[in-house]
Design an enzyme around this catalytic site. Structure first.
Site, PDB file in Angstrom:
ATOM      1  CE1 TYR A   1      70.441  36.311  14.847  1.00 49.74           C
ATOM      2  CE2 TYR A   1      71.526  37.507  13.096  1.00 49.74           C
ATOM      3  CZ  TYR A   1      70.396  36.913  13.612  1.00 49.74           C
ATOM      4  OH  TYR A   1      69.225  36.926  12.891  1.00 49.74           O
TER       5      TYR A   1
ATOM      6  CE1 TYR B   1      69.344  34.589  10.030  1.00 43.60           C
ATOM      7  CE2 TYR B   1      67.540  34.453   8.453  1.00 43.60           C
ATOM      8  CZ  TYR B   1      68.267  35.177   9.367  1.00 43.60           C
ATOM      9  OH  TYR B   1      67.936  36.491   9.621  1.00 43.60           O
TER      10      TYR B   1
END
Lengths: 402, 136
Positions: free
Chosen positions: A304, A354
């Site tokens: 992440y 994102y």
């Protein structure tokens, strides 16, 4: 944590299911339309549902499956569960939801339990069009006990500031430098230039460019921050024996692990005092034994990366290098395609889009399928995703089905 | 008029905390069963689950752990540059706060800090904001 994970019960879940289909929207076009520029394939008017549906359709096509084959559903992002199922015309026998790793882990368990065979995991998020704020007076999650909302009277706000506080602590404890950190955004940008679907595919960046960019919350700069964008992603997870008949070679879910650190989260203790390492270590004790591999076997890695510094902390916590050594570890192309441990090879959330953990799964699947040209990690057979978000640490190990 | 600041998060526990700060007292809840301090204020002890507590005044001493400087403004009340620090209180809790009488060049890991106060005002009224300066 109450006890060690029960590996005897975890092992039977190894290779039970595979990812057989992946779909994404056109991130670069989504980015332009969210900024009001006309494109042929951009997001559907800032509608999270359209984005999710588009990705879902592509994932079905990719798998060679029909909508009627889907009997399980995982829902991610801001989508309302019932509404997205209605829009996609699905009456699933089982459903769950959350971020990408949670969805995949839940899907494997449901498949093993016999609740369903073929799970669509769908995510759509028109966060850019909706002008979702991750800091300031209109910060998402405002009103609750969210640390950066709670500390507004002192002027602390934004997710980025929490990671800046962590990185500053890492600098103080271990001597990590901003020049060392530059290696992450630069590597990910390089990967994005090899990825036709990345927002930053035409925008190469040097270390100098990175260091010359403005600080947002010092010590983090503009390019340490992800690209908030509209977009959608879908994954199809299917029981492994059925997966062999799909269009592509299946990518097996061979290991996973999960651990959370929430005690004193608002104080930021797990971040500042521990860099989340205890959660990483607990996940390490699950994910590698379950998959039957070690860190040395990982051919391609993704974490992440809403902020560049995530990568530092997981590389240390998952044992790719010692605690405090990530600043040195990431240098000299080691984390680039062609290096020892290629990381976030799509460009990640810093330079692809994102998509809040979803695009990383797609990239790892594609790397294990092969054929990505200059971006391809040669001979990739084992891929790992490490998730380290607000105290929720999860990891997945994927292997080539073959 | 007091300095305008971004709004506090208010609930019955926070309200009590801020009432004490009005008298320049930094009081945190301490569990009367297991003595654990908690911050931010809340309904139960996360260690023993007791609902019993008192508001215990802390020493106001601690050490500097980390800091950031906003170069992009987020709140109109805090134009850039604006620095936020974290102090580890001697009693244990980590406390996000502002540096007072301390230039950013003087920030050091482990610096001994002590409590001070600045005035503040938001939609809930005037209050005193606990901040930290180098220990004298």
């Amino acid at each position: 944590m109450a006890a060690q994970a029960d590996l005897d019960r975890l092992w039977p879940l190894k290779d039970v299911a595979a990812i057989v289909g992946v779909g994404e929207t056109d991130y670069a076009a989504d980015y332009r339309t969210a900024r009001g520029e006309a494109t042929a394939t951009g997001s559907g008017g800032g509608d999270s549902y359209v984005l999710a549906a588009r990705a879902f359709r592509r994932a079905l096509d990719d798998a060679g499956l029909e909508k009627g084959d889907i009997d399980g559903l995982c829902v991610g992002g801001p989508l309302a569960h019932e509404r997205i199922a209605e829009l996609l015309g699905l009456n699933p026998r089982w459903s769950s939801g959350g971020d990408a790793p949670r969805s995949v882990i839940d899907a494997v368990q449901a498949i093993q339990a016999g609740l369903c065979t073929t799970v669509a995991c769908v995510y759509g998020n028109a966060q850019r069009s909706a002008n979702v704020q991750y800091g300031g007076p209109q910060a998402m999650g405002g009103g609750g006990i969210l640390s950066y909302v709670y500390y507004a009277p002192w002027g602390l706000t934004s997710q980025g500031a929490l990671y800046a506080l962590m990185f500053k602590r890492h600098q103080l404890v271990y001597g990590t430098t901003e020049e060392q950190l530059a290696a992450i955004p630069v590597a990910l940008r390089k990967h994005a230039t090899l990825n036709p679907n990345a927002i930053m595919r035409e925008r190469p960046m040097t270390t100098e460019d990175y260091l010359n960019a403005r600080y947002i919350v010092e010590p983090l700069r503009l390019f340490d921050y992800c690209l908030v964008n509209d977009g959608g992603v879908a994954l199809i997870v299917q029981r492994a024996d059925l997966a062999r008949e799909r269009r592509h070679e299946p990518v097996l879910v061979s290991g996973f692990g999960w651990s959370e650190l929430s005690v004193d989260a608002t104080q930021l203790r797990p971040r500042i005092k521990d860099f989340y390492f205890p959660a990483h270590h607990d996940v390490v004790a699950q994910v590698y034994p379950m998959a039957g591999v070690t860190q040395d076997d990982i051919d391609v890695y993704a974490t992440y990366d809403s902020f560049s510094v995530h990568l530092l902390f997981t590389l240390e916590g998952f044992g790719f290098c010692g605690e405090g050594e990530s600043g040195a570890f990431i240098q000299d192309g080691r984390i680039e395609v062609g290096g020892e441990l290629p990381c976030n090879t799509s460009g990640g959330m810093l330079s692809e889009s994102y998509m809040q953990s979803w695009n990383q799964q797609v990239e790892l699947v594609r790397q294990l399928r092969g054929g990505l040209g200059d971006r391809q990690v040669e001979g990739a057979e084992v891929a790992q995703y490490a998730h380290d978000v607000a105290g929720k640490c999860m990891s997945l190990i994927y292997t080539k089905g073959g | 008029m007091a300095t305008q600041r971004p709004p506090r998060v208010m609930d019955p526990y926070a309200e009590r905390f801020w009432e004490f700060t009005g008298q320049r007292e930094l009081r945190l809840q301490r569990c009367t069963e297991c003595d654990r301090f908690r911050w931010p204020p809340g309904p139960i002890c996360d260690s023993c689950l007791s609902e019993d507590y008192d508001w215990s005044e802390v020493s106001g001493r601690g050490t500097l752990l980390t800091w950031v400087t906003y170069r992009r403004p987020y709140f109109p009340e805090y134009p850039a540059p604006h620095t936020v620090i974290m102090v580890e209180l001697d009693e244990g809790p980590l406390f996000v706060t502002q540096p007072h009488e301390l230039e950013t060049g003087g920030l050091r890991d482990g610096l001994a800090m002590e409590l001070d106060w600045l005035d503040g005002e938001d939609q809930y009224g005037e209050y005193q904001l606990p901040v930290f300066r180098p220990a004298g």
